[in-house]
Design a protein around this motif. Structure first.
Motif, short mmCIF file in Angstrom:
data_model
loop_
_atom_site.label_atom_id
_atom_site.label_comp_id
_atom_site.label_asym_id
_atom_site.label_seq_id
_atom_site.Cartn_x
_atom_site.Cartn_y
_atom_site.Cartn_z
N LYS A 1 0.84 -1.36 0.01
CA LYS A 1 0.15 -0.05 0.06
C LYS A 1 1.00 1.27 0.02
O LYS A 1 0.46 2.18 -0.75
N TRP A 2 1.89 1.22 0.51
CA TRP A 2 2.78 2.27 0.82
C TRP A 2 3.68 2.78 -0.25
O TRP A 2 3.63 3.88 -0.89
N ILE A 3 4.20 1.57 -0.91
CA ILE A 3 5.23 1.87 -2.10
C ILE A 3 4.80 1.07 -3.44
O ILE A 3 5.23 1.40 -4.58
N GLY A 4 3.60 0.50 -3.25
CA GLY A 4 3.03 0.04 -4.59
C GLY A 4 3.39 -1.60 -4.68
O GLY A 4 4.44 -2.00 -4.05
N ALA A 5 2.65 -2.36 -5.36
CA ALA A 5 2.67 -3.87 -5.34
C ALA A 5 4.04 -4.12 -5.98
O ALA A 5 4.66 -5.12 -5.84
N TRP A 6 4.02 -3.63 -7.23
CA TRP A 6 5.28 -3.92 -8.15
C TRP A 6 6.70 -3.59 -7.31
O TRP A 6 7.59 -4.29 -7.46
N ALA A 7 6.56 -2.59 -6.63
CA ALA A 7 7.97 -2.20 -5.98
C ALA A 7 8.15 -2.95 -4.92
O ALA A 7 9.33 -3.43 -4.52
N THR A 8 7.08 -3.50 -4.11
CA THR A 8 7.29 -4.55 -3.07
C THR A 8 7.76 -5.65 -3.68
O THR A 8 8.74 -6.52 -3.14
N LEU A 9 7.03 -6.38 -4.76
CA LEU A 9 7.57 -7.52 -5.43
C LEU A 9 8.95 -7.19 -5.76
O LEU A 9 9.88 -8.36 -5.64
N ALA A 10 9.22 -6.10 -6.37
CA ALA A 10 10.82 -5.99 -6.88
C ALA A 10 11.70 -5.94 -5.80
O ALA A 10 12.92 -6.60 -5.70
N LEU A 11 11.43 -5.28 -4.46
CA LEU A 11 12.23 -5.38 -3.33
C LEU A 11 12.31 -6.84 -2.82
O LEU A 11 13.46 -7.30 -2.24
N LEU A 12 11.29 -7.62 -2.79
CA LEU A 12 11.37 -8.86 -2.27
C LEU A 12 12.17 -9.97 -3.11
O LEU A 12 13.08 -10.77 -2.82
N ILE A 13 12.32 -9.61 -4.74
CA ILE A 13 13.14 -10.39 -5.53
C ILE A 13 14.62 -9.96 -5.15
O ILE A 13 15.60 -10.88 -5.29
N LEU A 14 14.99 -8.68 -5.09
CA LEU A 14 16.31 -8.05 -5.00
C LEU A 14 16.75 -8.55 -3.46
O LEU A 14 18.09 -8.99 -3.39
N SER A 15 15.84 -8.82 -2.57
CA SER A 15 16.36 -9.14 -1.20
C SER A 15 16.76 -10.77 -1.54
O SER A 15 17.66 -11.17 -0.70
N GLY A 16 16.02 -11.59 -2.32
CA GLY A 16 16.26 -12.98 -2.30
C GLY A 16 17.49 -13.06 -3.19
O GLY A 16 18.49 -13.81 -2.84
N LEU A 17 17.75 -12.17 -4.19
CA LEU A 17 19.08 -12.40 -4.87
C LEU A 17 20.26 -11.75 -3.99
O LEU A 17 21.47 -12.40 -4.19
#
Length: 130
Positions: A25-41
């Motif tokens: 809700k705060w930064i957007g769904a796509w940004a949240t998904l990107a953040l999760l993928i980046l943290s995994g990598l």
């Protein structure tokens, strides 16, 4: 003990889900998904790098004829930290990062060592030599 483990298996994913929804809700769904993928990598990279460093140090200790006990504890923390960083969620990412960074890993190593020592003292882990 079983009650605590069961409570953690319910409470932690619920907190992760709430945090993910709020972040979306705060930064957007796509940004949240990107953040999760980046943290995994990033977690996979850090686990590989730290794991190699600890492995090399263990080999060095073995070559000197010493037991790499500290490296074994480091390896346990790195394995758990890498696994936590690969899980989706920000709380698990924070915990995983704390286990991967050498400065903060010392606290976790102390806790693991205390746990293993306690279990040995209780006779639940038996060590022997041939």
């Amino acid at each position: 003990m079983l009650r605590w483990v069961l409570a953690l298996f319910i409470l932690i994913p619920a907190l992760e889900l709430v945090l993910l929804i709020q972040t979306g809700k705060w930064i957007g769904a796509w940004a949240t998904l990107a953040l999760l993928i980046l943290s995994g990598l990033f977690g996979a990279y850090m686990a590989k790098r730290e794991g190699k460093r600890v492995w090399d140090y263990a080999q060095f200790k073995l070559a000197k004829g010493e037991l790499p006990t500290d490296s074994i504890l480091d390896g346990i923390c790195i394995f758990i930290g890498g696994a936590l960083l690969l899980l989706p969620g920000f709380l698990s990412d924070i915990a995983g990062l704390l286990l991967l960074l050498p400065l903060t890993r010392g606290i976790a190593k102390l806790l693991v060592l205390r746990y293993i020592t306690k279990r040995i003292g209780q006779g639940k882990i038996i060590l022997f030599r041939r």
